[in-house]
Design a protein around this motif. Sequence first.
Motif, PDB file in Angstrom:
ATOM      1  N   ARG A  12       0.570  -1.228  -0.196  1.00  0.00           N
ATOM      2  CA  ARG A  12       0.111   0.235  -0.020  1.00  0.00           C
ATOM      3  C   ARG A  12       0.936   1.101  -0.241  1.00  0.00           C
ATOM      4  NH1 ARG A  12      -2.811  -1.442   3.911  1.00  0.00           N
ATOM      5  NH2 ARG A  12      -4.544  -2.449   2.854  1.00  0.00           N
ATOM      6  N   GLN A  13       2.041   1.383   0.553  1.00  0.00           N
ATOM      7  CA  GLN A  13       2.728   2.613   0.868  1.00  0.00           C
ATOM      8  C   GLN A  13       4.016   2.575  -0.244  1.00  0.00           C
ATOM      9  OE1 GLN A  13       4.161   2.491   4.802  1.00  0.00           O
ATOM     10  NE2 GLN A  13       2.075   2.749   5.623  1.00  0.00           N
ATOM     11  N   LEU A  14       4.465   1.135  -0.418  1.00  0.00           N
ATOM     12  CA  LEU A  14       6.081   1.143  -1.338  1.00  0.00           C
ATOM     13  C   LEU A  14       5.817   0.561  -2.623  1.00  0.00           C
ATOM     14  CD1 LEU A  14       8.395   0.503   1.359  1.00  0.00           C
ATOM     15  CD2 LEU A  14       7.880   2.945   0.516  1.00  0.00           C
ATOM     16  N   GLY A  15       4.800  -0.353  -2.701  1.00  0.00           N
ATOM     17  CA  GLY A  15       4.727  -1.029  -3.740  1.00  0.00           C
ATOM     18  C   GLY A  15       5.490  -2.357  -3.775  1.00  0.00           C
ATOM     19  N   VAL A  16       5.485  -2.956  -5.044  1.00  0.00           N
ATOM     20  CA  VAL A  16       6.492  -4.179  -5.309  1.00  0.00           C
ATOM     21  C   VAL A  16       7.874  -3.926  -4.961  1.00  0.00           C
ATOM     22  CG1 VAL A  16       6.822  -6.198  -6.643  1.00  0.00           C
ATOM     23  CG2 VAL A  16       4.752  -5.254  -6.743  1.00  0.00           C
ATOM     24  N   ASP A  17       8.445  -2.740  -5.604  1.00  0.00           N
ATOM     25  CA  ASP A  17       9.883  -2.495  -5.877  1.00  0.00           C
ATOM     26  C   ASP A  17      10.303  -1.726  -4.553  1.00  0.00           C
ATOM     27  OD1 ASP A  17       8.139  -0.278  -6.516  1.00  0.00           O
ATOM     28  OD2 ASP A  17       9.761   0.306  -7.891  1.00  0.00           O
ATOM     29  N   TYR A  18       9.839  -2.279  -3.327  1.00  0.00           N
ATOM     30  CA  TYR A  18      10.003  -1.559  -1.997  1.00  0.00           C
ATOM     31  C   TYR A  18      11.437  -1.417  -1.625  1.00  0.00           C
ATOM     32  CZ  TYR A  18      11.138  -6.239  -0.408  1.00  0.00           C
ATOM     33  OH  TYR A  18      11.709  -7.307  -0.356  1.00  0.00           O
ATOM     34  N   ALA A  19      12.296  -2.141  -2.218  1.00  0.00           N
ATOM     35  CA  ALA A  19      13.933  -2.055  -1.926  1.00  0.00           C
ATOM     36  C   ALA A  19      14.591  -1.269  -2.599  1.00  0.00           C
ATOM     37  CB  ALA A  19      14.489  -3.656  -2.133  1.00  0.00           C
ATOM     38  N   GLU A  20      14.316  -1.139  -3.930  1.00  0.00           N
ATOM     39  CA  GLU A  20      15.032  -0.108  -4.717  1.00  0.00           C
ATOM     40  C   GLU A  20      14.435   1.234  -4.149  1.00  0.00           C
ATOM     41  OE1 GLU A  20      13.679  -2.745  -5.681  1.00  0.00           O
ATOM     42  OE2 GLU A  20      15.167  -3.737  -6.436  1.00  0.00           O
ATOM     43  N   ARG A  21      13.321   1.466  -3.847  1.00  0.00           N
ATOM     44  CA  ARG A  21      12.890   2.917  -3.441  1.00  0.00           C
ATOM     45  C   ARG A  21      13.330   3.326  -2.053  1.00  0.00           C
ATOM     46  NH1 ARG A  21       6.485   3.535  -4.798  1.00  0.00           N
ATOM     47  NH2 ARG A  21       6.622   2.983  -7.171  1.00  0.00           N
ATOM     48  N   VAL A  22      13.805   2.406  -1.084  1.00  0.00           N
ATOM     49  CA  VAL A  22      14.106   2.627   0.292  1.00  0.00           C
ATOM     50  C   VAL A  22      15.632   2.413   0.668  1.00  0.00           C
ATOM     51  CG1 VAL A  22      13.848   1.832   2.712  1.00  0.00           C
ATOM     52  CG2 VAL A  22      11.676   1.908   1.306  1.00  0.00           C
ATOM     53  N   LEU A  23      16.336   1.201   0.216  1.00  0.00           N
ATOM     54  CA  LEU A  23      17.680   0.946   0.603  1.00  0.00           C
ATOM     55  C   LEU A  23      18.579   1.841   0.051  1.00  0.00           C
ATOM     56  CD1 LEU A  23      17.701  -2.922   0.575  1.00  0.00           C
ATOM     57  CD2 LEU A  23      17.744  -1.558   2.512  1.00  0.00           C
ATOM     58  N   PRO A  24      18.661   2.237  -1.182  1.00  0.00           N
ATOM     59  CA  PRO A  24      19.908   2.966  -1.799  1.00  0.00           C
ATOM     60  C   PRO A  24      19.898   4.653  -0.819  1.00  0.00           C
ATOM     61  CG  PRO A  24      18.441   2.218  -3.452  1.00  0.00           C
ATOM     62  CD  PRO A  24      17.650   2.053  -2.227  1.00  0.00           C
ATOM     63  N   SER A  25      18.762   5.122  -0.471  1.00  0.00           N
ATOM     64  CA  SER A  25      18.815   6.338  -0.269  1.00  0.00           C
ATOM     65  C   SER A  25      18.859   6.236   1.575  1.00  0.00           C
ATOM     66  CB  SER A  25      17.271   7.226  -0.105  1.00  0.00           C
ATOM     67  OG  SER A  25      16.549   6.383   0.525  1.00  0.00           O
ATOM     68  N   VAL A  26      18.379   5.271   2.282  1.00  0.00           N
ATOM     69  CA  VAL A  26      18.580   5.109   3.876  1.00  0.00           C
ATOM     70  C   VAL A  26      19.976   4.512   4.074  1.00  0.00           C
ATOM     71  CG1 VAL A  26      17.889   3.637   5.814  1.00  0.00           C
ATOM     72  CG2 VAL A  26      15.993   4.690   4.239  1.00  0.00           C
ATOM     73  N   ALA A  27      20.568   3.475   3.108  1.00  0.00           N
ATOM     74  CA  ALA A  27      21.843   3.094   3.581  1.00  0.00           C
ATOM     75  C   ALA A  27      22.944   4.270   3.100  1.00  0.00           C
ATOM     76  CB  ALA A  27      22.123   2.156   2.398  1.00  0.00           C
ATOM     77  N   THR A  28      22.608   5.083   2.038  1.00  0.00           N
ATOM     78  CA  THR A  28      23.549   6.122   1.697  1.00  0.00           C
ATOM     79  C   THR A  28      23.746   7.156   3.005  1.00  0.00           C
ATOM     80  OG1 THR A  28      23.379   5.891  -0.526  1.00  0.00           O
ATOM     81  CG2 THR A  28      24.216   8.198   0.370  1.00  0.00           C
ATOM     82  N   GLU A  29      22.415   7.493   3.638  1.00  0.00           N
ATOM     83  CA  GLU A  29      22.361   8.462   4.600  1.00  0.00           C
ATOM     84  C   GLU A  29      23.151   7.871   5.807  1.00  0.00           C
ATOM     85  OE1 GLU A  29      19.143  10.444   7.709  1.00  0.00           O
ATOM     86  OE2 GLU A  29      18.463   9.077   5.943  1.00  0.00           O
ATOM     87  N   VAL A  30      22.903   6.514   6.202  1.00  0.00           N
ATOM     88  CA  VAL A  30      23.126   5.905   7.465  1.00  0.00           C
ATOM     89  C   VAL A  30      24.939   5.763   7.243  1.00  0.00           C
ATOM     90  CG1 VAL A  30      23.748   3.812   8.501  1.00  0.00           C
ATOM     91  CG2 VAL A  30      21.436   4.592   7.976  1.00  0.00           C
ATOM     92  N   VAL A  31      25.476   5.405   6.100  1.00  0.00           N
ATOM     93  CA  VAL A  31      26.877   5.187   5.627  1.00  0.00           C
ATOM     94  C   VAL A  31      27.665   6.775   5.967  1.00  0.00           C
ATOM     95  CG1 VAL A  31      28.668   4.949   4.202  1.00  0.00           C
ATOM     96  CG2 VAL A  31      26.723   3.328   4.197  1.00  0.00           C
ATOM     97  N   LYS A  32      26.904   7.877   5.431  1.00  0.00           N
ATOM     98  CA  LYS A  32      27.617   9.124   5.773  1.00  0.00           C
ATOM     99  C   LYS A  32      27.620   9.522   7.141  1.00  0.00           C
ATOM    100  CE  LYS A  32      26.834  10.716   1.223  1.00  0.00           C
ATOM    101  NZ  LYS A  32      26.039  11.950   0.250  1.00  0.00           N
ATOM    102  N   SER A  33      26.666   9.285   7.913  1.00  0.00           N
ATOM    103  CA  SER A  33      26.671   9.683   9.184  1.00  0.00           C
ATOM    104  C   SER A  33      27.700   8.972  10.021  1.00  0.00           C
ATOM    105  CB  SER A  33      25.187   9.584   9.767  1.00  0.00           C
ATOM    106  OG  SER A  33      24.921   8.231   9.916  1.00  0.00           O
ATOM    107  N   VAL A  34      28.035   7.831   9.594  1.00  0.00           N
ATOM    108  CA  VAL A  34      28.783   6.831  10.404  1.00  0.00           C
ATOM    109  C   VAL A  34      30.076   6.986  10.324  1.00  0.00           C
ATOM    110  CG1 VAL A  34      29.756   4.381  10.918  1.00  0.00           C
ATOM    111  CG2 VAL A  34      27.104   4.896  10.915  1.00  0.00           C
ATOM    112  N   VAL A  35      30.709   7.124   8.907  1.00  0.00           N
ATOM    113  CA  VAL A  35      31.958   7.541   8.499  1.00  0.00           C
ATOM    114  C   VAL A  35      32.347   8.666   8.888  1.00  0.00           C
ATOM    115  CG1 VAL A  35      33.124   8.140   6.334  1.00  0.00           C
ATOM    116  CG2 VAL A  35      31.835   5.962   6.492  1.00  0.00           C
ATOM    117  N   ALA A  36      31.429   9.830   8.826  1.00  0.00           N
ATOM    118  CA  ALA A  36      31.955  11.083   9.543  1.00  0.00           C
ATOM    119  C   ALA A  36      32.339  11.111  10.951  1.00  0.00           C
ATOM    120  CB  ALA A  36      30.711  12.190   9.404  1.00  0.00           C
ATOM    121  N   GLN A  37      32.171   9.932  11.862  1.00  0.00           N
ATOM    122  CA  GLN A  37      32.559  10.001  13.114  1.00  0.00           C
ATOM    123  C   GLN A  37      33.955   9.654  13.115  1.00  0.00           C
ATOM    124  OE1 GLN A  37      29.693   7.598  15.106  1.00  0.00           O
ATOM    125  NE2 GLN A  37      28.057   8.595  14.365  1.00  0.00           N
ATOM    126  N   PHE A  38      34.775   8.943  12.182  1.00  0.00           N
ATOM    127  CA  PHE A  38      35.935   8.753  12.235  1.00  0.00           C
ATOM    128  C   PHE A  38      36.771   9.130  11.083  1.00  0.00           C
ATOM    129  CE2 PHE A  38      32.934   5.201  13.366  1.00  0.00           C
ATOM    130  CZ  PHE A  38      33.551   4.543  14.624  1.00  0.00           C
TER     131      PHE A  38
END
Length: 301
Positions: A128-154
């Motif tokens: 209802r919210q994301l459709g069938v291609d949920y992974a392509e819609r969510v993971l790239p943006s969320v993973a990029t944000e998380v990686v940038k926030s973690v790498v900036a601490q080191f």
Amino acid sequence: FFFSCCFVVAMAEKMKNLTRVPMAKIGPLALVGLGLGAAWYFGQNAYYVVEGGHRAIVYSRISGIKPTVYGEGFKFKIPWLEREVIYNARAVSRKIRAYTGSKDLQMIDITINVLSKPNVDQLPDMYRQLGVDYAERVLPSVATEVVKSVVAQFTASELITNRQMVSSKIRNRLTERSREFGILLDNVSITHLSFGREYSQAIEAKQVAQQEAERAKFIVDRARETKREIIAKAEGEKRAAIKFNEAVRADPDGNFLALRKIEAAKEIAAYLANGNNRIYLDSNGLLFNQLLVNTASKITP
């Protein structure tokens, strides 16, 4: 397939005999054809099959998405009114690349591998919210944000020495964020980590400088050892000269010098004998003349 074949054969026979059929019988034949077509359509669209490792939900034109999640196997549905939506419930591997900066402002090229699958209990809401291609819609943006926030601490060097800690932080944060969208992560790992060209050149220059410093240190240590060796050798020669002078003074008859001449003659003879060339020397070359003169002077009264 059976119904469709029967329908095609029946219609072919009817079309052949259509010219011989009176106009009064065309209406019933049309009804029969429509009935067969409807039966074929309902037979083909009244069921669906959920393959292994998949889950299905059903969309109804009347009530919308049904809350039930259907497992593997043969399922029935109402043709035209209902439509199945099948999801792959297996874990799927995806590589996500990010180019970000570290704590010491060094550009980092990092790639992570994400093993994800949907939460089967939340498939109706996910569709209802994301459709069938949920992974392509969510993971790239969320993973990029998380990686940038973690790498900036080191810092850049800490990313190498504390790679396990960095990977663990990325996995924990990405798991929490993905769970909000109904995505489960089985594993998150860093597969590639590299630095910008400027940082790589700085590391190479630092290594070269360290090697030059070690080489200079080795040269200084070797010079010190050479100095100690020269001093020790000079002191030994000094003591040897003192002992030689004392021996000469203690031997007025010259026996000590005669012994030294014999030893020198033996060394010269041994050195020449081991050579490839053949050299003939007289007594003068072997210092025997001095030995003979000294011996004659001692024998003469």
